[in-house]
Structures are given as C-alpha cells and as structure tokens.
Scaffold this motif. Sequence first.
Motif, PDB file in Angstrom:
ATOM      1  N   GLY A 162      -4.843  -5.809   3.326  1.00 46.20           N
ATOM      2  CA  GLY A 162      -5.120  -7.022   2.157  1.00 46.20           C
ATOM      3  C   GLY A 162      -6.430  -7.256   2.279  1.00 46.20           C
ATOM      4  O   GLY A 162      -7.139  -8.053   1.295  1.00 46.20           O
ATOM      5  N   CYS A 163      -7.473  -6.246   2.939  1.00 45.12           N
ATOM      6  CA  CYS A 163      -8.922  -6.594   2.745  1.00 45.12           C
ATOM      7  C   CYS A 163      -9.277  -5.283   1.779  1.00 45.12           C
ATOM      8  O   CYS A 163     -10.590  -5.210   1.626  1.00 45.12           O
ATOM      9  CB  CYS A 163      -9.777  -6.316   4.301  1.00 45.12           C
ATOM     10  SG  CYS A 163      -9.441  -7.865   5.394  1.00 45.12           S
ATOM     11  N   VAL A 164      -8.317  -4.744   1.151  1.00 46.09           N
ATOM     12  CA  VAL A 164      -8.475  -3.743   0.125  1.00 46.09           C
ATOM     13  C   VAL A 164      -8.177  -4.648  -1.071  1.00 46.09           C
ATOM     14  O   VAL A 164      -7.316  -5.319  -1.517  1.00 46.09           O
ATOM     15  CB  VAL A 164      -7.605  -2.466   0.196  1.00 46.09           C
ATOM     16  CG1 VAL A 164      -7.865  -1.693  -0.943  1.00 46.09           C
ATOM     17  CG2 VAL A 164      -8.041  -1.814   1.201  1.00 46.09           C
ATOM     18  N   PRO A 165      -9.408  -4.810  -1.872  1.00 46.07           N
ATOM     19  CA  PRO A 165      -9.211  -6.033  -2.920  1.00 46.07           C
ATOM     20  C   PRO A 165      -8.539  -5.373  -4.182  1.00 46.07           C
ATOM     21  O   PRO A 165      -8.375  -4.452  -4.540  1.00 46.07           O
ATOM     22  CB  PRO A 165     -10.594  -6.352  -3.360  1.00 46.07           C
ATOM     23  CG  PRO A 165     -11.321  -5.124  -2.976  1.00 46.07           C
ATOM     24  CD  PRO A 165     -10.745  -4.349  -1.702  1.00 46.07           C
ATOM     25  N   GLY A 166      -7.938  -6.407  -4.961  1.00 46.92           N
ATOM     26  CA  GLY A 166      -7.289  -6.188  -6.393  1.00 46.92           C
ATOM     27  C   GLY A 166      -6.172  -5.198  -6.107  1.00 46.92           C
ATOM     28  O   GLY A 166      -5.317  -5.054  -5.217  1.00 46.92           O
ATOM     29  N   LYS A 167      -6.060  -4.389  -7.216  1.00 48.59           N
ATOM     30  CA  LYS A 167      -5.028  -3.438  -7.356  1.00 48.59           C
ATOM     31  C   LYS A 167      -5.604  -2.114  -6.718  1.00 48.59           C
ATOM     32  O   LYS A 167      -4.803  -1.083  -7.109  1.00 48.59           O
ATOM     33  CB  LYS A 167      -4.398  -3.396  -8.899  1.00 48.59           C
ATOM     34  CG  LYS A 167      -4.213  -4.473  -9.486  1.00 48.59           C
ATOM     35  CD  LYS A 167      -3.011  -5.232  -8.553  1.00 48.59           C
ATOM     36  CE  LYS A 167      -1.654  -4.309  -8.441  1.00 48.59           C
ATOM     37  NZ  LYS A 167      -0.574  -4.818  -7.563  1.00 48.59           N
ATOM     38  N   MET A 168      -6.527  -2.082  -6.115  1.00 44.11           N
ATOM     39  CA  MET A 168      -6.881  -0.835  -5.198  1.00 44.11           C
ATOM     40  C   MET A 168      -5.867  -0.324  -4.516  1.00 44.11           C
ATOM     41  O   MET A 168      -5.720   0.917  -4.045  1.00 44.11           O
ATOM     42  CB  MET A 168      -8.200  -0.979  -4.619  1.00 44.11           C
ATOM     43  CG  MET A 168      -8.756   0.274  -3.880  1.00 44.11           C
ATOM     44  SD  MET A 168      -8.925   1.652  -4.959  1.00 44.11           S
ATOM     45  CE  MET A 168     -10.146   1.145  -6.043  1.00 44.11           C
ATOM     46  N   LYS A 169      -4.978  -1.405  -4.023  1.00 39.93           N
ATOM     47  CA  LYS A 169      -3.796  -0.955  -3.048  1.00 39.93           C
ATOM     48  C   LYS A 169      -3.034  -0.283  -3.733  1.00 39.93           C
ATOM     49  O   LYS A 169      -2.210   0.563  -3.382  1.00 39.93           O
ATOM     50  CB  LYS A 169      -3.387  -2.388  -2.503  1.00 39.93           C
ATOM     51  CG  LYS A 169      -4.222  -3.201  -1.691  1.00 39.93           C
ATOM     52  CD  LYS A 169      -3.522  -4.309  -0.857  1.00 39.93           C
ATOM     53  CE  LYS A 169      -3.441  -5.399  -1.940  1.00 39.93           C
ATOM     54  NZ  LYS A 169      -4.619  -5.918  -2.269  1.00 39.93           N
ATOM     55  N   ALA A 170      -2.662  -0.531  -4.941  1.00 39.03           N
ATOM     56  CA  ALA A 170      -1.548   0.143  -5.798  1.00 39.03           C
ATOM     57  C   ALA A 170      -2.060   1.706  -6.239  1.00 39.03           C
ATOM     58  O   ALA A 170      -1.519   2.510  -5.850  1.00 39.03           O
ATOM     59  CB  ALA A 170      -1.272  -0.721  -7.084  1.00 39.03           C
TER      60      ALA A 170
END
Length: 315
Positions: A162-170
């Motif tokens: 969750g410390c990876v911001p925005g839609k960078m996770k997707a």
Amino acid sequence: MTQVSLIKAQSYNLKELRTSLENLLAPLGGISAFVKKDDRVLLKPNLLTASRPTKECTTRKEIVYCIAQMVLEVGGKPFLGDSPAFGSAKGVAKANGYLPLCEELNLPIIEFNGQKYPIDNHNFQNLRLSKEAMEADVIINLPKIKSHMQLTMTMGVKNLFGCVPGKMKAWWHMEAGKDASRFGEMLVETAKAINPDLTIIDGIIAHEGNGPSAGEPRELGILGASNNVFALDVAIADILNVSSEIVPTLVAQKKLGLLSDLKDIEFPLLKPEDLLVENWQLPSALMPIDFGLPRVLKSTFKHLYIKFIKETVGQ
C-alpha cells in the motif's frame, strides 16, 4: 534474537483494546521504544476497500485510534496514510467509520505521492514508493490477517504494498505478475525499503476464504507485534498452519536471506503453539497474479472514477 509478541485479545472496545495493546507492546519496550517527541509517525493500516465495511477487509479503526492516542501521549505526531486499490485513503477511511475517531484526535489522513528509490537487487533497479512513507521519522505498520486469492495470505509484508502509490500496484501486477516468485520478491523488497519500525497485526477478527475482500470474517482473538515484519509474518503463518512454501512473500524472504525460521524468533509472551487456529480457510482457488493490459486499464479507470467523481459527489 528477534522478538515477536503475541497475545490473546477478544474485544475492540477502546478501553479493553488499549490495555491489550499496552500488554502486547510491553516486552518490546512499549510505544516509547519506537516513538520520540516530535517524531512524524506514519500509521499504515490496510485500507483496502470501501465496498464491504462490515466484512473485516480493513484494519479496524479502533486499532488505529488506540495507537494514534499512544503516539500522541509520548509526544509524537501521527498521521494516517495508505493507497487503496480504488478511491482515496480518506474515502475508504470514511466508508469504514474512521472519520469521527480521526477528527477527535486531529489525525490527518494523507494521500501518497510516488518517487523512485534505488533498490539493491539485480531484478529491480528501483521502486516507486510513497515519498511520505520514506520521509516519515517512524512507520507503524497496521495490517489485518487475511487470506488472499492471489498470494494465499496477506499479512505485514503485503500490507506495505500500500506504500506503492496509485495504480502503480496494478502495473506491477502486469509487469511482475507472470512470475509469482518475482512478484513476491518485489513485495519483500518493498517491505525492506519501507522498513517499518513496528508492525502490529490485527487478528482479533480476521478475514478468511476468498480474501482480500470477498471472504468472510473469522474471530481469532489474536494480536501480534514485532519490530521485524518478516518475523511476525512467519509466526502468523505458523499459527494458522499455512505452509510458507505456498505464500510467495514467505518464499521470497527466505530466498533473500531474511528471517524465515521460527527457531530464530524469541516469543516473550505467548508462543505460536499457544494460539493455534484450526481449519483456517484459504481461498477456494488461487487466481493468477498477472493483470493483463485490459484489466490494468479498467482498474485504473475505476480508481479514477471513484476517487474524483463518486467520492466527490458523496461529500
């Protein structure tokens, strides 16, 4: 040796929970061992979704409230942050009943902004992580014990995604998701980079089955804490009788030479065998970690719609 503090805890009643958390942290030196006067302290709960507020998909607001209160009492300056899959941190917090408690303590809820940070791993030159997390004086990680349809379990390490911001996770799901081992390694490297000072895991009521959001609540009556997020995850998996070999983050932390064996952990209070859970429900079937481009684009559009249209209209 690394310490993992484990206790039984049955209630989210604020008075009882506060006592439980004080007992939990006592062997680790209490909150004052982690927070000094004027420290800016990020509280990082699991604010996954606004859509199922009664299904224990998120860290309980009462946990956040009590920890924020304890931080304030030793002179720290707490703030709440996360990067939900859909919508904003404040929108998800509001749906899960956080706002009255946050307002009472004047606890800010912030949105994460990304910045590239170099990583010492030949598979990853850098990771885009929350600038706010990386610049905090202290990070207190507040995950929820949950099953996960892609990663088997989500605990302390996964919560730091969750410390990876925005839609960078997707986009990470698309870029690294074809290889569960590589994806798990990315999650562990993220946890190493964020390096939380303290992790407190909420297992009073957990979420089992088809998590992280489509499962069901399960009363476990457990709280755990450690200054080593990797050790805490090892202990929780053992309590649930979940093999480390089927959890990509546990596989990756062993590969990277991080703590992965119970014999390397000291338990000053209860031991995992004192808290064993029978018949913990894992997902009925595991889904691919990989997100194809159409799914990433759809997910990004949904996130933006909720954050900038749906939440705004609901204010």
